[in-house]
Write a protein that holds these residues in place. Structure first.
Motif, mmCIF file in Angstrom:
data_model
loop_
_atom_site.group_PDB
_atom_site.id
_atom_site.type_symbol
_atom_site.label_atom_id
_atom_site.label_comp_id
_atom_site.label_asym_id
_atom_site.label_seq_id
_atom_site.Cartn_x
_atom_site.Cartn_y
_atom_site.Cartn_z
ATOM 1 N N PRO A 95 8.407 -9.467 -5.153
ATOM 2 C CA PRO A 95 8.532 -10.509 -4.129
ATOM 3 C C PRO A 95 8.517 -9.960 -2.700
ATOM 4 O O PRO A 95 8.013 -10.629 -1.798
ATOM 5 N N SER A 151 -5.521 -13.562 -0.227
ATOM 6 C CA SER A 151 -4.971 -14.618 -1.074
ATOM 7 C C SER A 151 -5.004 -14.190 -2.533
ATOM 8 O O SER A 151 -4.054 -14.402 -3.290
ATOM 9 N N LYS A 152 -6.106 -13.593 -2.898
ATOM 10 C CA LYS A 152 -6.252 -13.109 -4.274
ATOM 11 C C LYS A 152 -5.172 -12.062 -4.575
ATOM 12 O O LYS A 152 -4.518 -12.106 -5.619
ATOM 13 N N ARG A 164 -1.369 -12.165 5.976
ATOM 14 C CA ARG A 164 -2.407 -13.194 5.932
ATOM 15 C C ARG A 164 -2.244 -14.184 7.095
ATOM 16 O O ARG A 164 -3.216 -14.586 7.724
ATOM 17 N N ILE A 211 -2.278 -11.745 -3.163
ATOM 18 C CA ILE A 211 -0.969 -12.403 -3.222
ATOM 19 C C ILE A 211 -0.760 -13.034 -4.594
ATOM 20 O O ILE A 211 0.308 -12.925 -5.197
ATOM 21 N N GLY A 212 -1.817 -13.670 -5.115
ATOM 22 C CA GLY A 212 -1.723 -14.294 -6.435
ATOM 23 C C GLY A 212 -1.506 -13.300 -7.552
ATOM 24 O O GLY A 212 -1.063 -13.672 -8.634
ATOM 25 N N LEU A 213 -1.830 -12.023 -7.308
ATOM 26 C CA LEU A 213 -1.704 -11.011 -8.360
ATOM 27 C C LEU A 213 -0.467 -10.138 -8.186
ATOM 28 O O LEU A 213 -0.244 -9.206 -8.948
ATOM 29 N N THR A 214 0.357 -10.421 -7.153
ATOM 30 C CA THR A 214 1.499 -9.566 -6.852
ATOM 31 C C THR A 214 2.727 -9.959 -7.665
ATOM 32 O O THR A 214 2.998 -11.148 -7.832
ATOM 33 N N GLU A 215 3.468 -8.952 -8.164
ATOM 34 C CA GLU A 215 4.717 -9.211 -8.890
ATOM 35 C C GLU A 215 5.942 -9.059 -7.995
ATOM 36 O O GLU A 215 6.894 -9.802 -8.108
ATOM 37 N N LEU A 267 1.884 -12.118 2.560
ATOM 38 C CA LEU A 267 1.790 -13.465 3.117
ATOM 39 C C LEU A 267 1.838 -13.414 4.646
ATOM 40 O O LEU A 267 1.079 -14.102 5.332
ATOM 41 N N ARG A 270 4.970 -9.380 -1.891
ATOM 42 C CA ARG A 270 4.298 -10.670 -1.745
ATOM 43 C C ARG A 270 4.558 -11.242 -0.353
ATOM 44 O O ARG A 270 3.647 -11.722 0.320
ATOM 45 N N GLU A 325 -9.570 -14.451 2.185
ATOM 46 C CA GLU A 325 -9.796 -14.768 0.767
ATOM 47 C C GLU A 325 -9.263 -13.653 -0.126
ATOM 48 O O GLU A 325 -8.564 -13.901 -1.113
ATOM 49 N N MET A 345 -8.521 -8.110 -11.659
ATOM 50 C CA MET A 345 -7.091 -8.416 -11.780
ATOM 51 C C MET A 345 -6.228 -7.328 -11.152
ATOM 52 O O MET A 345 -5.023 -7.293 -11.375
#
Lengths: 114, 411
Positions: B395, B386-387, B405, B389-393, B402, B398, B383, B360
């Motif tokens: 913006p 992406s992980k 990526r 990005i999903g864990l970033t607070e 992105l 993020r 991959e 995490m």
């Protein structure tokens, strides 16, 4: 413990808009994937725009319907996740990573224990 | 319409809250009571200053009034020996006039907050609230704990100080040595709180940063032979000097350290940081803050050399790992290894970290993506990104990830 994470998003961030118009579009996939890979995801869905909502009330036995969401607020419910995590702190950590947390707001609610 | 008296009272409350609580609580040891008395004194200030004008020394006025309120309360409510003893102390204090030693009182209160009988996890939150007057909601945000829970924990810790009668010792050397780490950790948290607010609430952020720098200067004055105090001063100044360069001028986009323009760094502050770090080095064994500051020093040397000495950074990370083997230090070390050309063992090291610590942890996935990409493994890099990005607070970060990526695919 199960928690509902409610995503309150700005009107232009809705899932039924084109992804390229939603500034958070690409972030949602990554967030959902992170929840899945962490093994905490129980369920969830994205909702169509708030203007597609119909609100229903029955007052004194009479139906009252109106177009639009229950509450006209700046941000609207855009979707939800249901997660299973050990405690509130962990749920809050996931809520902070939710793309809506920085562009709108995220509400975290424990499910009632039965 | 703005009420100038109210403004003045609010200004004093905002700037001096922690200091005044410290002064009031030093003898009585009851922080909650000190806060109550100060709150009431502030209310009286608004009405009395409106009639008779703002006194020459508003802080001294507030302290005197709050002491009187506190003493009255004791007289009314407390009987028995303990109460009268307390009352005598207060009376004694009241008679001693308005001269007070601000710095010692403040530090004494910080040291009391770091008392070993108080849950170590509450040391920093307590100092933030009691000494700096940061509200429980903001502290809860910093620690990502529900505000009501943080409020309860703070009340319990304060009750413990009052109930157990923990002493506000003078910071003699033995106490300072035992508790300085907790105080330094709290100051570091104040700084990072300010840093996090930089692009959200610029005024509040500047206040907190100023406060952190002021406190670390104060503690380095009081512990002139403690290398960590100077190392923390250096670390905070290094970070602060680069603050403006972290975001693009127009759109506020995130700019990582290695892409920052050195011309946008604050060179005066960097020079002061370097001299504090040299001083820390002369004082003795280098600790966690020292290694972290030294790593910063190598990064900012780019402003004169034009390059980054990754060999030195790799070396310093090894040192940091020897005193503080945090997950962040392991990640930094792996990144440095990759920069000096050893991508293979960098990846190996990342992969050997315990999965429950990394799964995490957003920086882990950013670093892993970077290394996989260097290794030519585009798909796995994507991959991992992406992980991350999903864990970033944040913006802005993020968005940065992105875009990174997207570039990975189109290359």
């Amino acid at each position: 413990m199960q928690f509902m994470i409610l995503n309150y998003v700005k009107p232009h961030n809705f899932a039924d808009r084109l992804a390229e118009n939603d500034p958070d579009g690409p972030a949602w996939g990554a967030y959902t994937k992170a929840l899945l890979e962490a093994g905490v995801m129980v369920g969830g869905a994205a909702l169509s725009s708030a203007h597609t909502a119909t609100t229903v009330r029955v007052t004194n036995g009479r139906r009252e319907l109106h177009d639009g969401p229950y509450a006209e607020t700046k941000e609207q419910l855009g979707g939800f996740y249901l997660i299973d995590v050990p405690d509130l702190d962990t749920a809050l950590a996931w809520a902070a990573r939710n793309p809506a947390a920085s562009s709108g707001a995220v509400e975290v609610r424990p499910l009632m224990q039965t | 319409m703005q009420d100038p008296t109210r403004n003045e009272a609010e200004r004093v409350a905002r700037l001096s809250y922690g200091k005044l609580v410290a002064i009031l609580a030093v003898r009585s040891r009851d922080i909650a009571a000190a806060e109550d008395a100060l709150g009431e004194a502030l209310l009286r200030a608004i009405s009395e200053w409106g009639r008779s004008g703002v006194p020459a020394n508003p802080e001294a006025w507030l302290v005197q009034v709050a002491r009187r309120i506190d003493a009255d309360r004791w007289r009314r409510t407390v009987s028995a020996a303990r109460g009268s003893e307390q009352w005598l102390l207060l009376e004694d204090e009241r008679m001693s006039g308005s001269a007070f030693d601000l710095q010692d009182d403040r530090l004494r209160l910080m040291l009391a907050c770091a008392h070993p009988a108080i849950d170590p996890e509450m040391h920093t939150p307590l100092m933030l609230q009691v000494v700096l007057g940061i509200d429980a909601r903001r502290i809860a945000s910093a620690f990502l704990v529900a505000p009501s829970t943080m409020g309860q924990r703070l009340s319990r810790a304060k009750a413990r100080i009052a109930g157990a009668g923990l002493r506000f010792e003078l910071p003699d050397r033995s106490v300072l040595a035992d508790r300085i780490d907790a105080v330094l950790a709290a100051i570091y948290t104040v700084y990072t709180l300010g840093w996090d607010l930089a692009f959200v609430d610029a005024d509040r952020s500047a206040d907190l940063v100023e406060e952190a720098i002021w406190l670390v200067r104060l503690i380095s004055d009081l512990a002139p032979d403690h290398p960590d105090a100077f190392a923390l001063l250096a670390l905070v100044l290094f970070a602060e000097a680069r603050r403006g360069a972290r975001r693009a001028p127009g759109n506020g986009a995130f700019i990582p350290l290695d892409e920052q323009d050195p011309a946008r760094w604050n060179h005066t502050m960097l020079a002061e940081a370097e001299s504090a770090l040299r001083h820390a080095g002369r004082l003795g064994a280098i600790g966690r803050f020292g290694y972290e500051a030294a790593i910063q020093a190598v990064h900012v040397a780019r402003r004169s050399t034009g390059t980054t000495d990754w060999l030195a950074i790799e070396h310093l990370y090894r040192g940091l790992l020897s005193v503080s083997p945090t997950i962040g230090a392991h990640i930094g070390h792996a990144a440095a290894l990759a920069e000096i050309g050893d991508v293979g063992s960098a990846l190996e090291r990342l992969e050997s970290l315990p999965i429950e610590r990394t799964a995490m942890h957003q920086p882990y996935w950013v670093a892993r993506a970077h290394l996989l990409n260097l290794n030519g493994n585009r798909n796995a890099a994507r991959e991992a990104l992406s992980k991350a990005i999903g864990l970033t607070e944040d913006p802005a970060i993020r968005q940065f990830l992105l875009e990174r990526r997207d570039r990975l695919v189109t290359d």
